[in-house]
Design an enzyme around this catalytic site. Structure first.
Site, PDB file in Angstrom:
ATOM      1  CG  ASP A 263      -2.096   0.945   1.155  1.00 48.53           C
ATOM      2  OD1 ASP A 263      -2.447   1.296  -0.169  1.00 48.53           O
ATOM      3  OD2 ASP A 263      -2.463   1.437   2.154  1.00 48.53           O
ATOM      4  CG  ASP A 366      -7.600   1.474   3.496  1.00 47.02           C
ATOM      5  OD1 ASP A 366      -6.345   0.731   3.108  1.00 47.02           O
ATOM      6  OD2 ASP A 366      -7.628   2.589   3.256  1.00 47.02           O
TER       7      ASP A 366
END
EC number: 3.4.23.-
Length: 448
Positions: A263, A366
């Site tokens: 990420d 997330d």
């Protein structure tokens, strides 16, 4: 991935959110009315410009703050603090709700803690007595899982870059159908079985149908903002429960660490796929698909006014072909548009501008990996509440720090690295240090 976005006022009457909202063209005005409005606008603009020039001569730095005309010094900092606290609350609530749903399910429904299968993306088993072999299998599973995520992300970015919107919508609709109908059916069936609640199949199918149909409408078309947010939280929790059930224990922890690194690279690198996706959407002035993003405020995508700093505070409106057609009256003569002026200090327009809030967008991935971390902490190992609460607090602390960095840098930032790092540190330290210490105190009947 965490980003800011422009949003509507808190006092806006509309309470629906949609990825496609139509913009109405202004009513055509007659030639005389247009000329009269133009003359009045020019006189008002000249009067305001003269007044602002006089004020500027008195104090040149009076209303100049961060390149925003008409805003006194210090107001930018106050707005940042105000919106920063509001954004923290806006994201703490949905993240907390998602993790509560996952932990409550893990603690009550045994189906999601039973190990009776693995995902096809993690083919290597961990049921081996050798620690080295188990660690090697977890690393191999992580490499396969991350490779699948990278390939699918790049594929999505390529489709979006070449405007294959119908294919992307079909892909997302198919995924939403599986989550809202199939996974909801499995989840509801296991919950009813756990609490020994009898329900006939027609009622069950009708309940799942109503839940899924309303969710599809809210996510992919339009509906109340709160209802859409609730559905996004629910599908994130369902996806997290699937990962918790079918990911091997060691592979899950290694995947969480690797996905946070990915990420970081995908969002911050110049050629990162997520960064390219965000930049492409910003260049086209288009929203990212609502099935991928949780937004804390209303999104207006068509006919939305945009403040362009390069135009020195002038209000920029997007081009609309219908407005060009409506700019001519029945006699074929052009009608004069209204004059738009930026709000100046002391005028009512400034209050409306200050009341506008900026929303926060957080990727559903997330939500999923936050919940996977907390759910794995509740399901594996000792599974005590101290470890679970420690991971929960660690994720919220990391999210708060990420929002702080977002307010400082004002660009898209990865939301996983800080929270996942804190969560892993808190999990292993609590499970290996705090829990044995508290067990020893409890065995000796000592209380601190």
């Amino acid at each position: 991935m965490l980003t800011f976005m422009a949003s509507d006022s808190e006092e806006e009457v509309c309470d629906e959110r949609t990825s496609l909202m139509s913009a109405e063209s202004p009513t055509p005005r007659s030639c005389q009315e247009g000329r009269q409005g133009l003359e009045d606008g020019e006189s008002a603009a000249q009067w305001r410009s003269q007044d602002s020039e006089e004020d500027h001569e008195e104090d040149p730095d009076r209303y100049v703050c961060s390149g925003v005309p008409g805003r006194p010094p210090g107001l930018e900092e106050e707005l940042t603090l105000k919106y920063g606290a509001k954004h923290v609350i806006m994201l703490f609530v949905p993240v907390t709700l998602c993790m509560i749903v996952v932990v409550a399910t893990i603690k009550s429904v045994r189906f999601y803690t039973e190990k009776n299968g693995q995902l096809i993306y993690t083919p290597f088993t961990e049921d081996t007595p050798s620690v080295g072999q188990r660690l090697l299998n977890s690393v191999l599973n992580t490499l396969i899982m991350i490779s699948v995520i990278v390939v699918m992300t790049i594929f999505l970015v390529v489709l979006y870059k070449y405007r294959c919107y119908k294919f992307i919508h079909g892909w997302l609709i198919t995924s939403s159908l599986m989550l809202l109908f199939l996974f909801t059916y499995i989840y509801l069936g296991e919950v009813l079985k756990t609490y020994n609640v009898a329900m006939d199949y027609p009622t069950l199918f009708l309940t799942v149908w109503n839940f899924g149909a309303v969710g599809m409408v809210c996510i992919h078309w339009k509906g109340p903002l709160v209802l859409q947010q609730a559905y996004l939280i629910m599908i994130s929790a369902l996806m997290a429960l699937v990962f918790i059930k079918y990911l091997p224990e060691w592979s899950a922890w290694v995947i969480l660490g690797a996905i946070s690194v990915y990420d970081l690279v995908a969002v911050l690198c110049p050629k990162g796929p997520l960064r390219m996706l965000v930049e492409t959407a910003q260049e086209r002035n288009e929203p990212i698909f609502p099935a991928l993003i949780y937004s804390s405020a209303m999104v207006w995508t068509v006919g939305m006014a945009k403040l362009d700093p390069s135009s020195q505070g002038a209000l920029q409106l997007p081009y609309d072909p219908e407005m060009e057609e409506d700019s001519y009256d029945s006699f074929g003569e052009p009608s004069y548009p209204e004059v738009f002026e930026p709000p100046l200090p002391g005028y009512p327009g400034e209050e409306l501008e200050e009341e506008e809030e900026r929303g926060v967008k957080l990727g559903l991935g997330d939500f999923i990996f936050y919940s996977v971390l907390v759910g794995k902490a509740a399901a594996t190992g000792s599974g005590d509440w101290n470890t679970t609460l420690a991971c929960f607090v660690a994720i919220l602390i990391g999210l708060c720090l990420t929002l702080l960095l977002l307010a400082v840098f004002k660009k898209a930032l990865p939301a996983l690295p800080i929270s996942i790092t804190f969560g892993l540190i808190f999990y292993f330290s609590t499970d290996n240090l705090v829990r044995p210490f508290m067990d020893t105190l409890a065995s000796h009947q000592l209380y601190i």
